[in-house]
Design an enzyme around this catalytic site. Structure first.
Site, PDB file in Angstrom:
ATOM      1  N   ARG A   1      -5.656  -2.009  -3.942  1.00  0.00           N
ATOM      2  CA  ARG A   1      -6.472  -2.840  -3.368  1.00  0.00           C
ATOM      3  C   ARG A   1      -7.395  -1.663  -2.759  1.00  0.00           C
ATOM      4  NH1 ARG A   1      -4.319  -5.999   1.946  1.00  0.00           N
ATOM      5  NH2 ARG A   1      -2.781  -4.122   2.701  1.00  0.00           N
TER       6      ARG A   1
ATOM      7  N   TRP B   1      -8.849   0.081   0.016  1.00  0.00           N
ATOM      8  CA  TRP B   1      -8.638  -0.028   1.434  1.00  0.00           C
ATOM      9  C   TRP B   1     -10.158   0.582   1.911  1.00  0.00           C
ATOM     10  CZ3 TRP B   1      -6.340   5.268   3.957  1.00  0.00           C
ATOM     11  CH2 TRP B   1      -6.424   5.308   5.147  1.00  0.00           C
TER      12      TRP B   1
ATOM     13  N   ASP C   1       0.857  -1.237  -0.085  1.00  0.00           N
ATOM     14  CA  ASP C   1      -0.016  -0.169   0.001  1.00  0.00           C
ATOM     15  C   ASP C   1       0.712   1.375   0.024  1.00  0.00           C
ATOM     16  OD1 ASP C   1      -1.896  -2.006   0.272  1.00  0.00           O
ATOM     17  OD2 ASP C   1      -1.867  -1.574   2.558  1.00  0.00           O
TER      18      ASP C   1
END
Length: 586
Positions: A492, A494, A424
């Protein structure tokens, strides 16, 4: 001759008064009093009837006005995600009917109610700090993070009201940005209590108030969007044709073709006249960056330049919201390094772990490295956190592992930068455009996957997202050597409405063929927005991408243009003032 009826009554036919007896005088007195009482009663009855008629008229007007106000509130609230909360909060306000004549009135009233709710949250957090026993280091830090983000929220809500009052000059995107940031702040407070079970107990004491404030902000944002969408006069748009082709200089920087050669040479100059100089060896005005920032003026309307001479500065630097128009100028991205190692494992929150945190609007930085050396085993450890509206970074490196670059909130622009990390490593909920940057995944810990992005939009009306345009997505040397052992994805989700768009970028084969990775099961797969437009390279093939409802291959140039700096961050209105190169269109 006997007395006539008239004479008996004491009345002369000729009109002359006839003397009365004492009895007749007494009867006359009582008769007069009765007549006066009857007249008074009649007058009172008439006055009462008229009064009731007038009162009924007044009540009728009041009821009509109240009904109209209710209808206006109901109509305004119908566009929100929480319409019942929106309606009940506004109509419960004393005298609301006298304050509501338009949708804008409903928004302002709702914002004022929200301010009071957020203020209550502030005092609830202070009370927890003062009364709760046995708080851990991270819990104390998280509570102080909440006080900080609540303070930002109150400032943003007050500014939004002022902007609405200045109807001749308000801009839709400014309003949306303010309220989008306010929503993000509520989430940030709660995110600080998500690292272990002990944190979550403290979170339970705050969650109701924070979510209430967040939902009230969400309602205001929805109403603002409904009021301003389609109002061309309230948005700052570029006059430039977005399809223009830019020239590329020898160092790979894109320059708009309308920029003169003289202006380009000026912008490429490596020196900027500083107000103060920071030098670790004592040859400048200050030895640390933090000292220079602390001495900078507050609320400056003009640029204040802090030159940071070559060296390694081991410190945590914060540019607070009061420190506006600050500019950091380094001696080169490999020469000027600000470094730290705060991290979650050692007791920090993600928010507080940043080596450099920037909140004051219109912050600029060039030729500097922001670094967090905590390493992949320390989990979240931020190198640079940015919540400064209209901030820009040119030829900067952002180096860490998990959560390297925290694009927290507001509008941001990165050009010709290097961002490297593992999990991330570009995350947050700002409206951020990264242009002509190198974005490199690093070697993570065993068993970890790399995620280039983790965007955190929590509301479909927020004007936030991460845009990667004309960049190069690849890997550092340590990962390239073992890339078959570690999966790397573009991102992805969050948060529920996560939004990331990749435009005309070169994607290497380090990126997995499916492109994107889920956060947790089916969470957000239908509500996210992940788009790819005209990317190149072996990792850009979309034939095997995820089949989520929220993912799309963008084929329309018009749709792609909505994510360019001109449209996504109102770039034409402020990027020229940065002195950095930029491209407004595709």
């Amino acid at each position: 001759m006997s007395k006539t009826k008239q004479e008996s009554a004491g009345i002369s036919i000729s009109g002359n008064r006839i003397p009365m007896s004492k009895k007749n005088k007494k009867l006359f007195f009582f008769s007069l009093v009765a007549t006066l009482l009857l007249i008074s009663a009649i007058i009172g009855l008439v006055v009462g009837v008229n009064s009731r008629k007038n009162s009924g008229h007044s009540d009728g007007l009041h009821n009509v006005h109240s009904s109209m106000a209710h209808a206006i509130v109901k109509s305004a609230c119908s566009s929100t995600m929480y319409p019942e909360l929106c309606f009940s909060a506004v109509v419960a306000e004393p005298g609301f009917a006298k304050k509501v004549a338009t949708n804008k009135d409903v928004i302002k009233l709702s914002l004022n109610i929200t301010i009071r709710a957020v203020q209550r949250n502030y005092f609830a957090v202070k009370k927890l700090i003062q009364t709760r026993k046995g708080l851990t280091k991270r819990e104390k830090t998280a509570l102080h993070d909440c006080l900080e983000t609540i303070d930002y929220t109150l400032d943003e809500l007050h500014r939004a009201i002022a902007d609405l009052d200045d109807s001749a000059h308000h801009h839709a995107e400014d309003l949306k940005t303010l309220i989008s940031a306010a929503i993000t702040n509520q989430e940030t407070c709660l995110d600080g209590f998500s690292h272990d079970s002990a944190d979550k107990k403290v979170r339970q004491g705050l969650i109701d108030g924070q979510l209430h404030g967040e939902r009230m902000c969400s309602n205001a944002l929805a109403m603002i969007k409904n009021m301003t969408d389609g109002d061309a006069s309230s948005s700052s748009m570029s006059n430039r044709k977005l399809g223009e082709v830019d020239e590329v200089s020898d160092d790979g920087v894109s320059w708009p073709e309308w920029m003169s050669a003289g202006d380009r040479k000026l912008l490429q100059a490596t020196t900027v006249t500083p107000n103060v100089v920071v030098a670790a060896d004592g040859s400048g005005n200050y030895r640390t960056v933090s000292e220079a920032v602390a001495a900078a003026p507050e609320g400056s309307a003009t640029r204040y330049v802090i030159r940071i001479k070559a060296g390694v500065y081991r410190e945590n630097v914060e540019v607070t919201k009061k420190k506006t128009n600050i500019m950091f100028v380094g001696d080169g991205r490999t020469s000027t390094i600000i470094t730290g190692n705060r991290n979650v494992v050692d007791g920090s929150t993600t928010f507080h772990s940043a080596t450099v945190a920037v909140v004051g609007e219109r912050f600029l930085a060039r030729d500097i490295t922001f670094q967090n050396t905590a390493g992949p085993s320390k989990h979240q450890a931020v190198a640079l956190r940015v919540g400064a509206d209209l901030s820009a970074f040119y030829r900067c490196d952002v180096l860490a592992y998990q959560d390297s670059l925290y694009v927290h909130s507001n509008r941001q622009f990165f050009v010709s930068c290097l961002i490297a990390g593992t999990v991330d490593f570009i995350f947050g909920n700002s409206a951020a455009v990264l242009q002509n940057c190198d974005i490199h995944a690093r070697r993570p810990n065993s068993g970890q996957r790399n995620m280039v992005t983790a965007q955190g939009r929590v509301d479909p009306n927020q004007n936030t997202g991460i845009v990667i345009q004309n960049c190069r997505i690849g890997a550092t040397q340590d990962l390239l050597a073992v890339k078959g052992s570690f999966e790397t994805y573009l991102g992805r989700p969050w948060k529920e409405y996560s939004r990331t768009v990749i435009i005309k970028s070169e994607i290497s084969d380090v990126i997995h063929t499916s492109g994107w990775f889920p956060w947790d099961g089916n969470f957000a797969l239908d509500t996210l927005f992940y788009g790819e437009y005209q990317n190149t390279g072996p990792g850009a093939d979309t034939s095997a991408r995820v089949n989520w409802r929220g993912f799309r291959v963008i084929t329309s140039a018009t749709e792609a243009q909505s994510f360019t700096p001109a449209n996504f961050i109102a770039g034409s209105s402020w990027l020229p003032s940065t002195g950095f190169p930029f491209t407004l269109g595709l």
